[in-house]
Scaffold this active site. Structure first.
Site, mmCIF file in Angstrom:
data_model
loop_
_atom_site.group_PDB
_atom_site.id
_atom_site.type_symbol
_atom_site.label_atom_id
_atom_site.label_comp_id
_atom_site.label_asym_id
_atom_site.label_seq_id
_atom_site.Cartn_x
_atom_site.Cartn_y
_atom_site.Cartn_z
ATOM 1 N N HIS A 64 52.011 6.270 6.876
ATOM 2 C CA HIS A 64 50.852 6.810 7.457
ATOM 3 C C HIS A 64 50.927 6.694 9.010
ATOM 4 O O HIS A 64 51.903 7.283 9.634
ATOM 5 C CB HIS A 64 49.345 6.271 6.644
ATOM 6 C CG HIS A 64 48.086 7.268 6.977
ATOM 7 N ND1 HIS A 64 48.171 8.281 7.707
ATOM 8 C CD2 HIS A 64 46.981 6.757 6.701
ATOM 9 C CE1 HIS A 64 46.925 8.536 7.622
ATOM 10 N NE2 HIS A 64 46.028 7.596 7.043
ATOM 11 N N HIS A 74 55.336 16.094 4.908
ATOM 12 C CA HIS A 74 53.724 15.788 4.820
ATOM 13 C C HIS A 74 53.133 16.138 3.408
ATOM 14 O O HIS A 74 53.874 16.849 3.074
ATOM 15 C CB HIS A 74 53.077 16.483 6.048
ATOM 16 C CG HIS A 74 51.842 16.133 6.470
ATOM 17 N ND1 HIS A 74 50.637 16.460 5.706
ATOM 18 C CD2 HIS A 74 51.503 15.293 7.408
ATOM 19 C CE1 HIS A 74 49.767 15.655 6.079
ATOM 20 N NE2 HIS A 74 49.916 15.002 7.109
ATOM 21 N N ASP A 106 54.065 12.495 13.656
ATOM 22 C CA ASP A 106 54.742 11.228 14.344
ATOM 23 C C ASP A 106 56.114 11.512 15.095
ATOM 24 O O ASP A 106 56.572 10.526 15.526
ATOM 25 C CB ASP A 106 54.662 10.183 13.191
ATOM 26 C CG ASP A 106 53.109 9.700 12.879
ATOM 27 O OD1 ASP A 106 52.455 9.617 13.922
ATOM 28 O OD2 ASP A 106 52.861 9.496 11.541
HETATM 29 N N1 CMC Z 1 62.871 12.010 4.358
HETATM 30 C C1 CMC Z 1 63.640 12.446 3.237
HETATM 31 N N2 CMC Z 1 63.217 12.841 1.921
HETATM 32 C C2 CMC Z 1 61.834 13.084 2.098
HETATM 33 C C3 CMC Z 1 60.946 12.863 3.106
HETATM 34 C C4 CMC Z 1 61.564 12.128 4.152
HETATM 35 N N3 CMC Z 1 60.742 12.045 5.565
HETATM 36 N N4 CMC Z 1 59.567 13.177 2.622
HETATM 37 C C5 CMC Z 1 59.885 13.719 1.341
HETATM 38 N N5 CMC Z 1 60.936 13.520 0.882
HETATM 39 C C6 CMC Z 1 61.583 13.727 -0.208
HETATM 40 C C7 CMC Z 1 61.213 13.043 -1.619
HETATM 41 O O1 CMC Z 1 62.354 12.081 -1.571
HETATM 42 C C8 CMC Z 1 60.821 14.055 -2.638
HETATM 43 O O2 CMC Z 1 62.311 14.296 -2.873
HETATM 44 P P1 CMC Z 1 62.486 14.529 -4.560
HETATM 45 O O3 CMC Z 1 61.544 15.795 -4.981
HETATM 46 O O4 CMC Z 1 63.935 14.983 -4.737
HETATM 47 O O5 CMC Z 1 62.099 13.399 -5.298
HETATM 48 C C9 CMC Z 1 60.190 15.073 -1.914
HETATM 49 O O6 CMC Z 1 60.629 15.054 -0.630
HETATM 50 C C10 CMC Z 1 58.963 15.146 -2.267
HETATM 51 O O7 CMC Z 1 58.474 14.019 -1.501
HETATM 52 P P2 CMC Z 1 57.019 13.076 -1.845
HETATM 53 O O8 CMC Z 1 57.352 11.700 -1.785
HETATM 54 O O9 CMC Z 1 56.693 13.588 -3.383
HETATM 55 O O10 CMC Z 1 56.089 13.601 -0.950
HETATM 56 P P3 CMC Z 1 54.662 13.065 -0.668
HETATM 57 O O11 CMC Z 1 53.582 14.256 -0.198
HETATM 58 O O12 CMC Z 1 54.239 12.285 -1.682
HETATM 59 O O13 CMC Z 1 54.888 12.366 0.872
HETATM 60 C C11 CMC Z 1 55.000 11.707 3.058
HETATM 61 C C12 CMC Z 1 54.630 12.697 2.021
HETATM 62 C C13 CMC Z 1 54.570 11.781 4.374
HETATM 63 C C14 CMC Z 1 54.513 10.245 2.803
HETATM 64 C C15 CMC Z 1 56.415 11.646 3.134
HETATM 65 O O14 CMC Z 1 57.112 12.870 3.385
HETATM 66 C C16 CMC Z 1 57.124 10.502 3.729
HETATM 67 O O15 CMC Z 1 57.305 9.556 3.357
HETATM 68 N N6 CMC Z 1 57.472 11.056 5.169
HETATM 69 C C17 CMC Z 1 58.071 9.937 5.957
HETATM 70 C C18 CMC Z 1 56.818 9.089 6.609
HETATM 71 C C19 CMC Z 1 56.150 9.830 7.684
HETATM 72 O O16 CMC Z 1 56.414 10.469 8.447
HETATM 73 N N7 CMC Z 1 54.768 9.648 7.615
HETATM 74 C C20 CMC Z 1 53.857 10.232 8.386
HETATM 75 C C21 CMC Z 1 52.925 11.670 7.895
HETATM 76 S S1 CMC Z 1 52.203 12.429 9.135
HETATM 77 C C22 CMC Z 1 51.004 11.167 9.882
HETATM 78 C C23 CMC Z 1 49.772 10.715 8.932
HETATM 79 O O17 CMC Z 1 49.312 11.522 8.332
HETATM 80 O O18 CMC Z 1 49.805 9.541 8.756
#
Ligand code: CMC
Length: 428
Positions: A268, A307, A363
């Site tokens: 986050h 996201h 971010d």
């Molecule tokens: N790098 C590589 N792969 C990713 C990433 C990433 N940053 N984000 C998602 N994926 C992949 C994930 O492994 C999954 O792949 P598969 O379908 O093969 O298993 C797919 O994309 C869907 O991901 P998810 O985990 O189901 O997506 P989510 O909606 O649960 O997660 C997130 C959203 C923001 C937690 C995630 O994209 C992430 O961890 N990003 C990196 C951390 C980040 O930048 N966070 C800041 C968010 S914006 C500011 C805020 O709101 O705080």
């Protein structure tokens, strides 16, 4: 013929129910009518991490993640970032309309009146270890503020909610800058109420021997825009924490501490700190392709990408990218900007990121600006928490006054053992 209803047939029993569809949703509780026997609890909705559950009705922030749209109270984020100030946007988010000149002046005065903290807060912060993380200091100290304002427990009183809202918004920059200066061993600087909200924050951060701090207008504006962009983001993890904790009716300082704790995590608000560490580790443009391959193995994530809601370019990231240029022109180009631009370019043309609709989020570029301004990475989540306090409070106030809301209490699917006879220790 179309009807605004959903017909569901339970194939276990043949029972059919018709559910009204309102605002694109059906009431989860309606499914409880589907039972296999009189003793059956009824059908539940299983939604880990609330990926498809609306937990409230809200008129604060609108997001269309597929189109990359973000609006506060209906005003597009691009227009607010261009024409508004953080303090005006805070008013808009909390009260639902842009202030008149008189309202804005009064609001500014009221916030300015509350910037000072009790001297014991300064002494309380002295107790932290020399290397304490500024976000841990902020989380603990926000909670500690409740001990100075016992009346804050009276959350059903609209006047009290109003007063504590102003206190919290005004005191966050003071606590944040005390945490910053404590980490550096610098003497604390008290608020300068002649300056703007952000100008005063800059003074508390960076003033040294000079009699009066004179904020650089480019940096002041860049920080102000960053604060506007971070002010609210509907039902994200920390807003959900604020509402959930607030639903049991503690004082707002305790609920804000819980929201800040949720923000701290690397998935986050802690992500901008992780982005910088990641860019430093990659180090040069030439190592980007190898790094991107690594992010696709699932072992590590490309921080600042992806996201839950945006399946398009995060509109905040686009605005920050433009401001990064302005700030870096003033402070000197960061070698990491080159790495970030290459990383974005390589990732956006890679099928792994395209198929999963992973784009830069807020971010990805904010850390570069913060770094150019001389902030250590550990203070980044604190810089997110200051403006987001406005969003948390708006969400909290909406929750408290919403007659449909109750104490937040999800259900579970129990998968453990049942009614196991206790075994005395000598027989195990
Ligand atoms: N790098 C590589 N792969 C990713 C990433 C990433 N940053 N984000 C998602 N994926 C992949 C994930 O492994 C999954 O792949 P598969 O379908 O093969 O298993 C797919 O994309 C869907 O991901 P998810 O985990 O189901 O997506 P989510 O909606 O649960 O997660 C997130 C959203 C923001 C937690 C995630 O994209 C992430 O961890 N990003 C990196 C951390 C980040 O930048 N966070 C800041 C968010 S914006 C500011 C805020 O709101 O705080």
């Amino acid at each position: 013929m179309t009807a605004n209803t959903l017909t569901v047939t339970d194939n276990r029993t043949g029972q059919t129910i018709e559910l009204p569809i309102t605002d694109g949703t059906v009431r989860a509780n309606e499914f409880r009518k589907l039972k296999t026997s009189a003793e059956d609890f009824g059908l539940m909705i299983y939604d880990p991490a609330f990926t498809n559950t609306a937990s409230c009705r809200s008129d604060i922030t609108f997001i269309d993640g597929d189109r990359g749209i973000l609006e506060y109270r209906g005003y597009p984020i691009e227009q607010l970032a261009e024409q508004s100030t953080f303090i005006e946007t805070a008013f808009l988010i909390l009260y639902g309309h842009l202030p008149t000149k008189a309202e804005l002046d009064r609001w500014n005065d009221e916030i300015t009146n509350h910037t000072f903290v009790h001297e014991n807060i300064r002494k309380f912060m002295e107790g932290f270890r020399y290397d304490a993380h500024p976000m841990s200091m902020l989380i603990s100290t926000v909670a500690a503020l409740a001990t100075f304002y016992p009346e804050a427990l009276n959350v059903e009183d609209a006047g009290i909610r109003e007063l504590e809202t102003k206190r919290l918004i005004a005191k966050m920059p003071t606590l944040a800058s005390f945490a910053f200066r404590k980490a550096r061993g610098f003497p604390y600087v008290y608020p300068d109420n002649d300056l703007s909200f952000v100008g005063n924050f800059m003074s508390m951060l960076w003033k040294m021997g000079e009699l009066k701090y004179d904020p650089d207008p480019v940096i002041e504006r860049a920080l102000d825009v960053l604060f506007i962009l971070h002010a609210d983001h509907e039902q994200n993890c920390s807003a959900n924490a604020m509402r959930s904790v607030g639903s049991s009716r503690p004082d707002p300082y305790s609920a804000t501490a819980a929201a800040a704790a949720a923000l701290y995590g690397p998935l986050h608000g802690g992500a901008n700190e992780q982005v910088l560490l990641m860019l430093q580790e990659i180090g040069s443009k030439s190592r980007v392709p190898e790094a991107v391959e690594g992010f696709k193995t699932g072992k590590r994530r490309l921080m600042g990408f992806g996201h839950r809601v945006y399946k398009n370019y995060d509109p905040r990231a686009a605005i920050i990218k433009r401001h990064a240029d302005e700030v870096l022109n003033l402070t000197g180009i960061s070698p990491l900007l080159e790495v970030a631009l290459e990383l974005e370019h390589v990732a956006l043309s890679d099928p792994y990121f395209k198929e999963r609709q992973l784009y830069p989020n807020v971010d990805f570029y904010s850390g570069l600006i913060y770094q150019a301004l001389g902030f250590p990475t550990s203070i980044f989540p604190v810089l997110f928490a200051i403006p987001r306090t406005v969003g948390w409070l708006a969400q909290w106030r909406e929750m408290i006054t919403d007659p449909e809301q109750k104490i937040a209490r999800p259900r579970q699917v129990y998968t453990g053992a049942r009614t196991v006879p206790y075994v005395p220790i000598d027989q195990r």
